[in-house]
Write a protein that holds these residues in place. Structure first.
Motif, short mmCIF file in Angstrom:
data_model
loop_
_atom_site.label_atom_id
_atom_site.label_comp_id
_atom_site.label_asym_id
_atom_site.label_seq_id
_atom_site.Cartn_x
_atom_site.Cartn_y
_atom_site.Cartn_z
N UNK A 21 34.88 39.08 31.77
CA UNK A 21 35.49 40.33 32.24
C UNK A 21 36.59 40.10 33.27
N UNK A 22 37.19 38.92 33.28
CA UNK A 22 38.31 38.64 34.18
C UNK A 22 39.61 39.04 33.50
N UNK A 23 40.55 39.65 34.25
CA UNK A 23 41.80 40.08 33.62
C UNK A 23 42.69 38.90 33.25
N UNK A 24 43.42 39.07 32.17
CA UNK A 24 44.39 38.09 31.71
C UNK A 24 45.78 38.72 31.72
N UNK A 25 46.82 37.91 31.90
CA UNK A 25 48.18 38.42 31.78
C UNK A 25 48.74 38.08 30.40
#
Length: 198
Positions: A58-62
């Motif tokens: 659930x970590x954001x990615x760019x």
């Protein structure tokens, strides 16, 4: 390649109809593509925008790569919505913290409208108030008061399972409304709530 895999991909679209089949074709066409947040994708005549990407943790990615196991989340900025609001007598009762229930509904509507405004959503909203009025005995035709005059049709008066007479009433407050400034609708709704008991 696996370390750059997108676990969850959120795509947004508006002002277009996208069917379930087109969602499926879009998923298939995007396999093994490299994406970044904010990218606009045109597939089979549909324009979608990458809103958010997350890893398995659930970590954001760019940016990342779409894989077979990527889960897609589609968000529409132009849905057709129907709000059915039951105008029971409890709407004019007080909550535990002293608010009227209809004021809670107005707060909810204001929060939703503000969110739509901030996201630039162009939903089409239809809002209908409805209620059921019970009578102690069978009302005479023409004796049921209404804001629009007496109800003259005998088919409107019904009888429930335990023999009580009732009339179902409704009022369309907003019909297929689309606005750029949704919060201005709050005054219309509040006036309709105040007029409804009549």
């Amino acid at each position: 390649k696996e370390e750059y895999r997108i676990a969850y991909l959120e795509l947004a679209f508006k002002d277009q109809y996208v069917s379930q089949g087109e969602f499926w074709r879009l998923r298939a066409a995007m396999k093994d593509q490299c994406l970044f947040v904010g990218k606009t994708i045109s597939t089979f005549g549909n324009m979608t925008k990458v809103e958010e990407m997350l890893t398995d943790g659930q970590l954001p990615l760019t940016c990342g790569i779409v894989s077979e196991s990527t889960r897609f989340i589609f968000r529409s900025g132009s849905s057709r919505l129907f709000w059915l609001v039951q105008m029971s007598k409890e709407m004019w009762d007080f909550t535990d913290d002293g608010d009227l229930y209809f004021k809670r509904f107005l707060q909810f509507a204001a929060e939703v409208f503000e969110r739509w405004k901030n996201k630039g959503a162009r939903h089409s909203l239809t809002m209908i108030f409805f209620s059921r009025t019970f009578f102690h005995s069978e009302p005479k035709i023409g004796s049921i008061p209404s804001k629009f005059g007496p109800i003259l049709n005998s088919n409107i008066v019904k009888q429930n399972y335990d023999g009580r007479y009732y009339v179902d009433m409704y009022k369309v407050i907003v019909n297929n409304e689309t606005r750029a400034d949704w919060p201005t609708l709050n005054l219309t709704i509040k006036k309709a709530i105040m007029d409804f008991p009549q």
